[in-house]
Design a protein around this motif. Structure first.
Motif, PDB file in Angstrom:
ATOM      1  N   ALA A  66      -2.262  -8.781   2.238  1.00 46.13           N
ATOM      2  CA  ALA A  66      -3.066  -7.793   2.964  1.00 46.13           C
ATOM      3  C   ALA A  66      -4.132  -7.200   2.049  1.00 46.13           C
ATOM      4  CB  ALA A  66      -2.168  -6.691   3.513  1.00 46.13           C
ATOM      5  N   ALA A  67      -3.763  -6.898   0.801  1.00 46.52           N
ATOM      6  CA  ALA A  67      -4.719  -6.331  -0.149  1.00 46.52           C
ATOM      7  C   ALA A  67      -5.813  -7.339  -0.485  1.00 46.52           C
ATOM      8  CB  ALA A  67      -3.992  -5.903  -1.427  1.00 46.52           C
ATOM      9  N   MET A  77      -8.341  -7.401   2.302  1.00 47.39           N
ATOM     10  CA  MET A  77      -9.154  -6.190   2.242  1.00 47.39           C
ATOM     11  C   MET A  77     -10.192  -6.275   1.125  1.00 47.39           C
ATOM     12  SD  MET A  77      -6.019  -3.479   2.822  1.00 47.39           S
ATOM     13  CE  MET A  77      -6.978  -2.042   2.340  1.00 47.39           C
ATOM     14  N   HIS A 124       2.294  -7.658   1.272  1.00 46.42           N
ATOM     15  CA  HIS A 124       1.365  -6.589   0.904  1.00 46.42           C
ATOM     16  C   HIS A 124       0.237  -7.107   0.017  1.00 46.42           C
ATOM     17  CE1 HIS A 124       3.799  -3.636   2.875  1.00 46.42           C
ATOM     18  NE2 HIS A 124       4.842  -3.858   2.097  1.00 46.42           N
ATOM     19  N   VAL A 144      -2.875  -1.313  -1.733  1.00 46.02           N
ATOM     20  CA  VAL A 144      -1.983  -1.022  -0.620  1.00 46.02           C
ATOM     21  C   VAL A 144      -0.771  -0.282  -1.176  1.00 46.02           C
ATOM     22  CG1 VAL A 144      -0.543  -1.988   1.200  1.00 46.02           C
ATOM     23  CG2 VAL A 144      -2.732  -3.065   0.653  1.00 46.02           C
ATOM     24  N   LYS A 145      -0.584   0.948  -0.771  1.00 48.22           N
ATOM     25  CA  LYS A 145       0.544   1.741  -1.243  1.00 48.22           C
ATOM     26  C   LYS A 145       1.720   1.575  -0.283  1.00 48.22           C
ATOM     27  CE  LYS A 145      -2.261   5.230  -3.604  1.00 48.22           C
ATOM     28  NZ  LYS A 145      -2.564   6.677  -3.739  1.00 48.22           N
ATOM     29  N   VAL A 146       2.862   1.247  -0.826  1.00 53.82           N
ATOM     30  CA  VAL A 146       4.047   1.037  -0.003  1.00 53.82           C
ATOM     31  C   VAL A 146       5.231   1.802  -0.598  1.00 53.82           C
ATOM     32  CG1 VAL A 146       3.289  -1.228   0.775  1.00 53.82           C
ATOM     33  CG2 VAL A 146       4.689  -1.036  -1.270  1.00 53.82           C
TER      34      VAL A 146
END
Length: 198
Positions: free
Chosen positions: A156-157, A160, A153, A32-34
């Protein structure tokens, strides 16, 4: 990276009553790129003078100037820390220590101090970096951009990655005319400071 070991269960009713122990192992990963919303800047201020008192006084003065730059940029005092201090003698032969009873010519004292600044307004980063270097910081030991929502994050990753592993297991088992059951094992694998050089 999440590794899931799942066992395929045969579609036949008879075999479902006596599931075997055959397994397949799959892995799933997700990124996840933030955009970072915080940066930690680790700075070093070093001074050398003939006496401890003078070396420390000079160092303290430069540290105050570095801190003043941060304060001028509206960085709160609690976001500015001095967390490392070293005072060491320097002899003519280049060494920083003296064997007991051995006479060496003392040249002076090194004082090294670390300042850690946490900046919450990324837009001010270039101004902060340039300002502290002009104010007397000798070393930039570390620049760490990060997000304050790291936990969210990561969660979330992780979801996924689990989903990716499950989809892979279902696809592989399907090619063998099997179905997957419950996971037998789930394992997650993840991809201090004093950096003064000698």
């Amino acid at each position: 990276l999440v590794l899931c070991t799942l066992f395929p269960v045969a579609a036949a009713a008879a075999e479902r009553e006596k599931p075997d122990l055959r397994t397949i192992t799959v892995s799933g990963d997700a990124a996840v790129k933030v955009v970072p919303d915080e940066v930690t800047l680790t700075l070093g201020v070093e001074s050398f003078e003939k006496s401890i008192a003078l070396a420390k006084s000079v160092n303290d003065g430069r540290v105050k100037k570095v801190i003043a730059v941060a304060r001028d940029l509206k960085i709160e005092q609690k976001q500015i820390q001095t967390d490392y201090l070293s005072i060491s003698p320097r002899y003519k032969d280049g060494s920083y220590s003296r064997t007991w009873g051995e006479k060496k010519e003392l040249l002076g004292f090194h004082v090294q101090k670390t300042i850690v600044v946490t900046l919450k307004d990324i837009a001010k980063f270039e101004e902060l970096l340039g300002g502290v270097l002009d104010a007397g910081a000798d070393h930039v030991h570390g620049i760490n951009f990060k997000t304050t929502e790291l936990r969210r994050h990561r969660d979330a990753a992780r979801v996924m990655a689990i989903k990716a592993a499950k989809e892979k297991a279902v696809a592989l088992a399907g090619e063998l005319g099997q179905r997957v059951g419950k996971p037998q094992e789930i394992r997650e694998d993840h991809s201090g400071w004093n950096t003064w050089g000698g």
